[in-house]
Design a protein around this motif. Structure first.
Motif, PDB file in Angstrom:
ATOM      1  N   THR A 100     -16.642  57.997 -20.971  1.00  0.00           N
ATOM      2  CA  THR A 100     -16.742  59.455 -19.491  1.00  0.00           C
ATOM      3  C   THR A 100     -15.926  59.025 -18.332  1.00  0.00           C
ATOM      4  O   THR A 100     -16.484  59.681 -17.336  1.00  0.00           O
ATOM      5  CB  THR A 100     -17.832  59.767 -19.787  1.00  0.00           C
ATOM      6  N   TYR A 101     -15.924  58.264 -18.457  1.00  0.00           N
ATOM      7  CA  TYR A 101     -15.478  57.414 -16.775  1.00  0.00           C
ATOM      8  C   TYR A 101     -14.556  58.356 -16.592  1.00  0.00           C
ATOM      9  O   TYR A 101     -14.852  59.046 -15.478  1.00  0.00           O
ATOM     10  CB  TYR A 101     -15.551  56.304 -16.979  1.00  0.00           C
ATOM     11  N   MET A 161     -10.536  39.720 -20.550  1.00  0.00           N
ATOM     12  CA  MET A 161     -10.921  41.321 -21.045  1.00  0.00           C
ATOM     13  C   MET A 161     -11.458  43.281 -20.019  1.00  0.00           C
ATOM     14  O   MET A 161     -11.173  43.889 -19.894  1.00  0.00           O
ATOM     15  CB  MET A 161     -12.475  41.348 -21.898  1.00  0.00           C
ATOM     16  N   ALA A 162     -11.960  41.237 -18.865  1.00  0.00           N
ATOM     17  CA  ALA A 162     -12.897  43.440 -17.861  1.00  0.00           C
ATOM     18  C   ALA A 162     -11.495  43.435 -17.752  1.00  0.00           C
ATOM     19  O   ALA A 162     -11.505  45.421 -16.277  1.00  0.00           O
ATOM     20  CB  ALA A 162     -13.521  42.337 -16.782  1.00  0.00           C
ATOM     21  N   LEU A 163     -10.195  42.928 -16.495  1.00  0.00           N
ATOM     22  CA  LEU A 163      -9.147  43.728 -16.566  1.00  0.00           C
ATOM     23  C   LEU A 163      -8.412  44.356 -17.020  1.00  0.00           C
ATOM     24  O   LEU A 163      -7.885  45.369 -16.985  1.00  0.00           O
ATOM     25  CB  LEU A 163      -8.160  42.407 -16.614  1.00  0.00           C
ATOM     26  N   LEU A 168      -7.000  50.106 -18.408  1.00  0.00           N
ATOM     27  CA  LEU A 168      -6.644  50.671 -19.579  1.00  0.00           C
ATOM     28  C   LEU A 168      -7.407  52.363 -18.899  1.00  0.00           C
ATOM     29  O   LEU A 168      -7.070  53.831 -19.292  1.00  0.00           O
ATOM     30  CB  LEU A 168      -7.380  51.171 -20.493  1.00  0.00           C
ATOM     31  N   ILE A 169      -8.156  52.551 -18.315  1.00  0.00           N
ATOM     32  CA  ILE A 169      -9.138  53.693 -17.993  1.00  0.00           C
ATOM     33  C   ILE A 169      -8.104  54.525 -16.752  1.00  0.00           C
ATOM     34  O   ILE A 169      -7.957  55.465 -16.540  1.00  0.00           O
ATOM     35  CB  ILE A 169     -10.192  53.529 -17.033  1.00  0.00           C
ATOM     36  N   GLU A 170      -7.680  53.668 -15.302  1.00  0.00           N
ATOM     37  CA  GLU A 170      -7.276  53.918 -15.079  1.00  0.00           C
ATOM     38  C   GLU A 170      -5.940  54.580 -15.226  1.00  0.00           C
ATOM     39  O   GLU A 170      -5.133  55.694 -15.008  1.00  0.00           O
ATOM     40  CB  GLU A 170      -6.885  52.720 -13.806  1.00  0.00           C
ATOM     41  N   ILE A 191      -9.160  58.354 -27.023  1.00  0.00           N
ATOM     42  CA  ILE A 191      -8.417  57.382 -26.608  1.00  0.00           C
ATOM     43  C   ILE A 191      -9.272  56.205 -26.285  1.00  0.00           C
ATOM     44  O   ILE A 191      -9.261  54.621 -26.732  1.00  0.00           O
ATOM     45  CB  ILE A 191      -7.409  57.244 -25.231  1.00  0.00           C
ATOM     46  N   LEU A 192     -10.531  55.978 -25.064  1.00  0.00           N
ATOM     47  CA  LEU A 192     -11.328  54.826 -24.046  1.00  0.00           C
ATOM     48  C   LEU A 192     -12.447  54.914 -25.328  1.00  0.00           C
ATOM     49  O   LEU A 192     -12.822  53.786 -25.707  1.00  0.00           O
ATOM     50  CB  LEU A 192     -11.436  55.785 -23.333  1.00  0.00           C
TER      51      LEU A 192
END
Length: 205
Positions: A100-101, A161-163, A168-170, A191-192
């Protein structure tokens, strides 16, 4: 009923938060370059003097705006760093948070604007990268905690993984805003969620 009288510090913080809120709305609507100090002050209901009593300039305000957004997201993830929470609850709440971000358009536009400004302004880029590094490190710490709780090993280093999570969100949100007929809000969340499910429900290594 008597209202609690604001202290000078409370009043100053209230002014600052209103200026940040106004800036976020304006930057999302027309970009940082097209938004003046006067625009921000007027939208918040203050004068130019009130702006400069809280911020050294527009770029200083912008960094504070990004930092506030980062701290809010960090608080949401830190709330899951609890050994008393069942791992299935952590999984469910992590999936919900991540998927939901992309609903927060104004926040996303601020970060996108910052990325663009960072490509052109080396001084601003240094400040932005420090903030992004902290954001990456905090997400990596959460990933490491998650895998420690599951008793498994992450498929990649938590920093990498953090990157991936951040990128992906962006990418998905930018696709949604620029091509809304192809990438609907519902599709973006799906998708997220799918990506997160593939990570948190992957078989142990």
């Amino acid at each position: 009923m008597n209202r609690k009288r604001l202290t000078r510090e409370d009043s100053r913080d209230q002014t600052k938060q209103r200026l940040l809120d106004a800036a976020q709305r304006l930057v999302a609507k027309k970009g940082l370059d097209a938004t003046s100090v006067e625009d921000i002050a007027a939208a918040a209901g203050y004068t130019r003097g009130a702006f400069y009593s809280n911020f050294g300039g527009k770029h200083d305000l912008f960094i504070d705006l990004l930092r506030r957004d980062h701290e809010k997201a960090l608080g949401e993830f830190n709330a899951l760093l609890r050994d008393d929470l069942p791992i299935e609850e952590i999984k469910a709440r992590t999936r919900e948070l991540y998927s939901t971000y992309c609903r927060t358009t104004d926040s996303f536009m601020s970060w996108t604007e910052a990325r663009m400004l960072g490509t052109r302004d080396a001084k601003f880029r240094a400040k932005l990268n420090a903030l992004l590094s902290d954001k990456r490190d905090q997400i990596a710490a959460f990933i490491a905690y998650f895998y420690q709780r599951t008793g498994t090993s992450p498929p990649l280093a938590p920093q990498i993984m953090a990157l991936g999570f951040m990128s992906l969100i962006e990418g998905v949100k930018l696709f949604e805003l620029s091509s809304p007929t192809d990438m609907t809000a519902q599709a973006a969340e799906s998708i997220l969620a799918l990506f997160m499910d593939s990570i948190i429900n992957a078989p142990p290594r």
